[in-house]
Design a protein around this motif. Structure first.
Motif, PDB file in Angstrom:
ATOM      1  N   GLY A  32       7.613   5.785   4.744  1.00 51.69           N
ATOM      2  CA  GLY A  32       7.602   6.855   5.734  1.00 51.69           C
ATOM      3  C   GLY A  32       8.477   8.041   5.386  1.00 51.69           C
ATOM      4  O   GLY A  32       8.429   9.066   6.066  1.00 51.69           O
ATOM      5  N   GLN A  33       9.268   7.929   4.355  1.00 53.22           N
ATOM      6  CA  GLN A  33      10.169   9.015   3.954  1.00 53.22           C
ATOM      7  C   GLN A  33       9.366  10.150   3.333  1.00 53.22           C
ATOM      8  O   GLN A  33       8.448   9.931   2.541  1.00 53.22           O
ATOM      9  CB  GLN A  33      11.180   8.478   2.945  1.00 53.22           C
ATOM     10  CG  GLN A  33      12.149   9.501   2.412  1.00 53.22           C
ATOM     11  CD  GLN A  33      13.137   8.869   1.422  1.00 53.22           C
ATOM     12  OE1 GLN A  33      13.354   7.670   1.420  1.00 53.22           O
ATOM     13  NE2 GLN A  33      13.721   9.705   0.587  1.00 53.22           N
ATOM     14  N   PRO A  50       0.795  -1.236   0.000  1.00 50.28           N
ATOM     15  CA  PRO A  50       0.000   0.000   0.000  1.00 50.28           C
ATOM     16  C   PRO A  50       0.826   1.284   0.000  1.00 50.28           C
ATOM     17  O   PRO A  50       0.510   2.229  -0.740  1.00 50.28           O
ATOM     18  CB  PRO A  50      -0.851  -0.136   1.258  1.00 50.28           C
ATOM     19  CG  PRO A  50      -1.007  -1.616   1.437  1.00 50.28           C
ATOM     20  CD  PRO A  50       0.316  -2.201   0.987  1.00 50.28           C
ATOM     21  N   TRP A  51       1.879   1.354   0.808  1.00 48.10           N
ATOM     22  CA  TRP A  51       2.672   2.585   0.836  1.00 48.10           C
ATOM     23  C   TRP A  51       3.402   2.780  -0.494  1.00 48.10           C
ATOM     24  O   TRP A  51       3.556   3.911  -0.962  1.00 48.10           O
ATOM     25  CB  TRP A  51       3.649   2.607   2.018  1.00 48.10           C
ATOM     26  CG  TRP A  51       4.855   1.745   1.864  1.00 48.10           C
ATOM     27  CD1 TRP A  51       5.012   0.456   2.294  1.00 48.10           C
ATOM     28  CD2 TRP A  51       6.093   2.092   1.234  1.00 48.10           C
ATOM     29  NE1 TRP A  51       6.255  -0.024   1.954  1.00 48.10           N
ATOM     30  CE2 TRP A  51       6.947   0.970   1.310  1.00 48.10           C
ATOM     31  CE3 TRP A  51       6.561   3.239   0.599  1.00 48.10           C
ATOM     32  CZ2 TRP A  51       8.240   0.956   0.789  1.00 48.10           C
ATOM     33  CZ3 TRP A  51       7.854   3.234   0.081  1.00 48.10           C
ATOM     34  CH2 TRP A  51       8.671   2.103   0.177  1.00 48.10           C
ATOM     35  N   GLN A  52       3.830   1.666  -1.126  1.00 51.95           N
ATOM     36  CA  GLN A  52       4.504   1.770  -2.418  1.00 51.95           C
ATOM     37  C   GLN A  52       3.518   2.197  -3.505  1.00 51.95           C
ATOM     38  O   GLN A  52       3.874   2.976  -4.387  1.00 51.95           O
ATOM     39  CB  GLN A  52       5.169   0.437  -2.778  1.00 51.95           C
ATOM     40  CG  GLN A  52       6.351   0.109  -1.883  1.00 51.95           C
ATOM     41  CD  GLN A  52       6.863  -1.299  -2.073  1.00 51.95           C
ATOM     42  OE1 GLN A  52       6.090  -2.245  -2.179  1.00 51.95           O
ATOM     43  NE2 GLN A  52       8.188  -1.445  -2.110  1.00 51.95           N
ATOM     44  N   GLU A  86       1.863   6.066  -7.446  1.00 56.98           N
ATOM     45  CA  GLU A  86       0.804   6.875  -8.045  1.00 56.98           C
ATOM     46  C   GLU A  86       1.165   8.360  -8.039  1.00 56.98           C
ATOM     47  O   GLU A  86       0.892   9.071  -9.007  1.00 56.98           O
ATOM     48  CB  GLU A  86      -0.534   6.642  -7.340  1.00 56.98           C
ATOM     49  CG  GLU A  86      -1.137   5.282  -7.618  1.00 56.98           C
ATOM     50  CD  GLU A  86      -1.523   5.044  -9.074  1.00 56.98           C
ATOM     51  OE1 GLU A  86      -1.551   5.986  -9.884  1.00 56.98           O
ATOM     52  OE2 GLU A  86      -1.800   3.880  -9.412  1.00 56.98           O
ATOM     53  N   LYS A  87       1.807   8.818  -6.968  1.00 59.95           N
ATOM     54  CA  LYS A  87       2.232  10.219  -6.924  1.00 59.95           C
ATOM     55  C   LYS A  87       3.321  10.481  -7.958  1.00 59.95           C
ATOM     56  O   LYS A  87       3.317  11.515  -8.633  1.00 59.95           O
ATOM     57  CB  LYS A  87       2.724  10.588  -5.524  1.00 59.95           C
ATOM     58  CG  LYS A  87       1.587  10.716  -4.522  1.00 59.95           C
ATOM     59  CD  LYS A  87       2.110  11.035  -3.139  1.00 59.95           C
ATOM     60  CE  LYS A  87       0.990  11.018  -2.114  1.00 59.95           C
ATOM     61  NZ  LYS A  87       1.473  11.153  -0.747  1.00 59.95           N
ATOM     62  N   LEU A  88       4.275   9.543  -8.079  1.00 64.50           N
ATOM     63  CA  LEU A  88       5.326   9.691  -9.088  1.00 64.50           C
ATOM     64  C   LEU A  88       4.731   9.681 -10.492  1.00 64.50           C
ATOM     65  O   LEU A  88       5.090  10.497 -11.339  1.00 64.50           O
ATOM     66  CB  LEU A  88       6.369   8.572  -8.947  1.00 64.50           C
ATOM     67  CG  LEU A  88       7.302   8.654  -7.750  1.00 64.50           C
ATOM     68  CD1 LEU A  88       8.098   7.368  -7.608  1.00 64.50           C
ATOM     69  CD2 LEU A  88       8.244   9.859  -7.875  1.00 64.50           C
ATOM     70  N   ALA A 142      11.073  -2.406  -5.275  1.00 61.93           N
ATOM     71  CA  ALA A 142      11.845  -3.506  -4.708  1.00 61.93           C
ATOM     72  C   ALA A 142      11.469  -3.624  -3.240  1.00 61.93           C
ATOM     73  O   ALA A 142      10.801  -2.735  -2.694  1.00 61.93           O
ATOM     74  CB  ALA A 142      13.341  -3.243  -4.855  1.00 61.93           C
ATOM     75  N   ARG A 143      11.904  -4.668  -2.621  1.00 61.10           N
ATOM     76  CA  ARG A 143      11.596  -4.843  -1.205  1.00 61.10           C
ATOM     77  C   ARG A 143      12.077  -3.625  -0.414  1.00 61.10           C
ATOM     78  O   ARG A 143      13.245  -3.276  -0.425  1.00 61.10           O
ATOM     79  CB  ARG A 143      12.281  -6.094  -0.681  1.00 61.10           C
ATOM     80  CG  ARG A 143      11.929  -6.387   0.766  1.00 61.10           C
ATOM     81  CD  ARG A 143      12.567  -7.641   1.244  1.00 61.10           C
ATOM     82  NE  ARG A 143      12.127  -8.730   0.373  1.00 61.10           N
ATOM     83  CZ  ARG A 143      12.571  -9.957   0.463  1.00 61.10           C
ATOM     84  NH1 ARG A 143      13.479 -10.269   1.344  1.00 61.10           N
ATOM     85  NH2 ARG A 143      12.134 -10.888  -0.359  1.00 61.10           N
TER      86      ARG A 143
END
Length: 114
Positions: free
Chosen positions: A95-96, A14-16, A21-23, A58-59
């Motif tokens: 979180g970055q 989910p965070w990726q 999507e923002k990128l 990637a992981r």
């Protein structure tokens, strides 16, 4: 929007997904005529048939790479050089805080001549 790229993004954590999507939106806003395709198993973005950017998951990270970036300086901890320096990559971790505006400015500089 390319369905294969959409599927690639939806198959990530989910965070990726949120970062991708923002990128993706930033790329389309910065390079309005950009073409998407899944190439080498990753979303590639082309302008006038020339590679402009890649998103790779990637992981533990999402990588955003731009091409034609010889004149873009590497910044320790932010933007790293790849290959012979003609590609630059930003690795984004969960979180970055991401400066999408700065990434857009880099993309704009590297695609202006394409």
């Amino acid at each position: 929007m390319n369905d294969e790229v959409t599927q690639y993004i939806s198959d990530t954590a989910p965070w990726q997904q949120a970062v991708c999507e923002k990128l993706r939106a930033m790329i389309h806003e910065t390079v309005p005529a950009v073409e998407e395709r899944l190439q080498y198993g990753k979303p590639h973005f082309l302008k006038n048939g020339h590679h402009a950017a890649v998103i790779a998951v990637a992981r533990g990270k999402v990588s955003f790479m731009v091409f034609n970036a010889t004149d873009i300086p590497a910044v320790k901890g932010s933007i790293r050089a790849m290959g012979n320096g003609d590609r630059k990559c930003a690795d984004i971790e969960e979180g970055q805080e991401v400066d999408y505006k700065a990434l857009a400015e880099i993309l704009e500089k590297t695609t202006i001549a394409l």
